[in-house]
Design a protein around this motif. Structure first.
Motif, PDB file in Angstrom:
ATOM      1  N   ILE A 297       0.841  -1.204   0.000  1.00 43.70           N
ATOM      2  CA  ILE A 297       0.000   0.000   0.000  1.00 43.70           C
ATOM      3  C   ILE A 297       0.872   1.249   0.000  1.00 43.70           C
ATOM      4  O   ILE A 297       0.581   2.222  -0.723  1.00 43.70           O
ATOM      5  N   SER A 298       1.947   1.251   0.788  1.00 43.60           N
ATOM      6  CA  SER A 298       2.824   2.426   0.818  1.00 43.60           C
ATOM      7  C   SER A 298       3.508   2.646  -0.526  1.00 43.60           C
ATOM      8  O   SER A 298       3.700   3.787  -0.950  1.00 43.60           O
ATOM      9  N   GLY A 299       3.846   1.570  -1.219  1.00 43.29           N
ATOM     10  CA  GLY A 299       4.419   1.717  -2.561  1.00 43.29           C
ATOM     11  C   GLY A 299       3.429   2.321  -3.534  1.00 43.29           C
ATOM     12  O   GLY A 299       3.780   3.184  -4.352  1.00 43.29           O
ATOM     13  N   VAL A 300       2.171   1.907  -3.443  1.00 41.89           N
ATOM     14  CA  VAL A 300       1.128   2.461  -4.316  1.00 41.89           C
ATOM     15  C   VAL A 300       0.896   3.939  -3.994  1.00 41.89           C
ATOM     16  O   VAL A 300       0.752   4.763  -4.900  1.00 41.89           O
ATOM     17  N   ILE A 301       0.884   4.276  -2.701  1.00 42.56           N
ATOM     18  CA  ILE A 301       0.692   5.680  -2.306  1.00 42.56           C
ATOM     19  C   ILE A 301       1.809   6.553  -2.863  1.00 42.56           C
ATOM     20  O   ILE A 301       1.561   7.627  -3.417  1.00 42.56           O
ATOM     21  N   MET A 302       3.041   6.078  -2.720  1.00 43.39           N
ATOM     22  CA  MET A 302       4.164   6.868  -3.242  1.00 43.39           C
ATOM     23  C   MET A 302       4.084   7.006  -4.759  1.00 43.39           C
ATOM     24  O   MET A 302       4.399   8.063  -5.307  1.00 43.39           O
ATOM     25  N   PHE A 303       3.668   5.955  -5.442  1.00 43.02           N
ATOM     26  CA  PHE A 303       3.559   6.027  -6.901  1.00 43.02           C
ATOM     27  C   PHE A 303       2.448   6.989  -7.316  1.00 43.02           C
ATOM     28  O   PHE A 303       2.647   7.820  -8.211  1.00 43.02           O
ATOM     29  N   LEU A 304       1.281   6.898  -6.674  1.00 40.88           N
ATOM     30  CA  LEU A 304       0.159   7.751  -7.058  1.00 40.88           C
ATOM     31  C   LEU A 304       0.396   9.215  -6.708  1.00 40.88           C
ATOM     32  O   LEU A 304      -0.083  10.106  -7.411  1.00 40.88           O
ATOM     33  N   LEU A 305       1.117   9.466  -5.629  1.00 41.30           N
ATOM     34  CA  LEU A 305       1.378  10.848  -5.226  1.00 41.30           C
ATOM     35  C   LEU A 305       2.700  11.382  -5.775  1.00 41.30           C
ATOM     36  O   LEU A 305       3.171  12.440  -5.353  1.00 41.30           O
ATOM     37  N   LEU A 306       3.292  10.680  -6.721  1.00 47.70           N
ATOM     38  CA  LEU A 306       4.543  11.127  -7.318  1.00 47.70           C
ATOM     39  C   LEU A 306       4.439  12.521  -7.954  1.00 47.70           C
ATOM     40  O   LEU A 306       5.361  13.336  -7.778  1.00 47.70           O
ATOM     41  N   PRO A 307       3.357  12.879  -8.651  1.00 45.04           N
ATOM     42  CA  PRO A 307       3.262  14.260  -9.168  1.00 45.04           C
ATOM     43  C   PRO A 307       3.294  15.308  -8.052  1.00 45.04           C
ATOM     44  O   PRO A 307       3.924  16.358  -8.193  1.00 45.04           O
ATOM     45  N   PHE A 308       2.639  15.022  -6.929  1.00 45.72           N
ATOM     46  CA  PHE A 308       2.653  15.944  -5.791  1.00 45.72           C
ATOM     47  C   PHE A 308       4.057  16.045  -5.210  1.00 45.72           C
ATOM     48  O   PHE A 308       4.522  17.141  -4.860  1.00 45.72           O
TER      49      PHE A 308
ATOM     50  N   HIS B 219       7.537   3.813   6.089  1.00 42.45           N
ATOM     51  CA  HIS B 219       7.134   2.413   6.202  1.00 42.45           C
ATOM     52  C   HIS B 219       7.761   1.580   5.092  1.00 42.45           C
ATOM     53  O   HIS B 219       8.248   0.476   5.338  1.00 42.45           O
ATOM     54  N   HIS B 220       7.750   2.097   3.885  1.00 43.25           N
ATOM     55  CA  HIS B 220       8.300   1.353   2.761  1.00 43.25           C
ATOM     56  C   HIS B 220       9.802   1.127   2.948  1.00 43.25           C
ATOM     57  O   HIS B 220      10.313   0.038   2.669  1.00 43.25           O
TER      58      HIS B 220
ATOM     59  N   LEU C 128       8.333   1.587  14.572  1.00 41.38           N
ATOM     60  CA  LEU C 128       9.252   2.602  14.049  1.00 41.38           C
ATOM     61  C   LEU C 128       8.580   3.517  13.032  1.00 41.38           C
ATOM     62  O   LEU C 128       8.736   4.741  13.082  1.00 41.38           O
ATOM     63  N   SER C 129       7.837   2.930  12.097  1.00 45.49           N
ATOM     64  CA  SER C 129       7.228   3.766  11.054  1.00 45.49           C
ATOM     65  C   SER C 129       6.152   4.685  11.633  1.00 45.49           C
ATOM     66  O   SER C 129       6.078   5.857  11.268  1.00 45.49           O
ATOM     67  N   ILE C 130       5.359   4.188  12.558  1.00 46.08           N
ATOM     68  CA  ILE C 130       4.324   5.037  13.158  1.00 46.08           C
ATOM     69  C   ILE C 130       4.960   6.066  14.090  1.00 46.08           C
ATOM     70  O   ILE C 130       4.572   7.241  14.088  1.00 46.08           O
ATOM     71  N   GLY C 131       5.949   5.649  14.877  1.00 43.11           N
ATOM     72  CA  GLY C 131       6.605   6.586  15.785  1.00 43.11           C
ATOM     73  C   GLY C 131       7.303   7.715  15.057  1.00 43.11           C
ATOM     74  O   GLY C 131       7.170   8.894  15.426  1.00 43.11           O
ATOM     75  N   LEU C 132       8.078   7.386  14.022  1.00 43.71           N
ATOM     76  CA  LEU C 132       8.755   8.427  13.253  1.00 43.71           C
ATOM     77  C   LEU C 132       7.761   9.319  12.515  1.00 43.71           C
ATOM     78  O   LEU C 132       7.978  10.532  12.376  1.00 43.71           O
ATOM     79  N   THR C 133       6.654   8.751  12.058  1.00 43.66           N
ATOM     80  CA  THR C 133       5.630   9.557  11.391  1.00 43.66           C
ATOM     81  C   THR C 133       4.991  10.531  12.370  1.00 43.66           C
ATOM     82  O   THR C 133       4.724  11.690  12.011  1.00 43.66           O
ATOM     83  N   VAL C 134       4.750  10.102  13.594  1.00 44.21           N
ATOM     84  CA  VAL C 134       4.181  11.004  14.609  1.00 44.21           C
ATOM     85  C   VAL C 134       5.150  12.149  14.903  1.00 44.21           C
ATOM     86  O   VAL C 134       4.746  13.313  14.981  1.00 44.21           O
TER      87      VAL C 134
END
Length: 145
Positions: free
Chosen positions: A38-49, A96-97, A129-135
């Motif tokens: 899911i994180s890979g898809v998010i990064m791919f879809l938000l690549l223009p942003f 996360h990725h 780690l991924s949630i903690g660093l994101t917070v």
């Protein structure tokens, strides 16, 4: 005949998605694997942003000021907090990725690490780690420190 052969294993032919799937508990390693995709898809879809943010932040002082204004005040009908939320989703997806990918690489290189116990503990570590660093980075993004 062995005791294992005597036991009749349950047979599932027609799994009802609404009745059977909510009661199924996916192990943490499965959750991390799905979130990695899911994180890979998010990064791919938000690549223009992501490319717009990179370009706007590095082009000139004027474009950087415009970039900061979009994050603080918004752009058109999109409020600034929503743009920050999208940036936070990108931050989580990247973190996360990256961490889950390092976990997968470590398990690929070290075959002794491919155990149920290590998979469980490393998956919980990746999630923490991924949630903690994101917070922490989200608090910085939203100006809490």
């Amino acid at each position: 005949m062995t005791e294992l052969a005597k036991k009749k294993r349950p047979e599932f032919r027609n799994i009802h998605a609404l009745q059977d799937l909510p009661s199924y508990r996916l192990p943490p390693a499965g959750i991390v694997s799905i979130l990695h995709r899911i994180s890979g898809v998010i990064m791919f879809l938000l690549l223009p942003f992501i490319l717009w943010m990179f370009d706007a932040s590095l082009s000139s002082e004027f474009s950087f000021a415009k970039f900061k204004a979009v994050f603080n005040e918004g752009c058109g009908f999109v409020p600034g907090w929503f743009i920050k939320l999208i940036a936070l989703a990108i931050i989580w997806a990247y973190l996360h990725h990256l961490i889950a990918g390092l976990r997968h690489l470590f398990m690929d290189m070290n075959h002794a690490a491919v155990t149920k116990e290590f998979g469980h503990s490393s998956a919980l570590t990746v999630l923490a780690l991924s949630i903690g660093l994101t917070v922490v980075l989200g608090a910085k993004l939203f100006g809490l420190y």
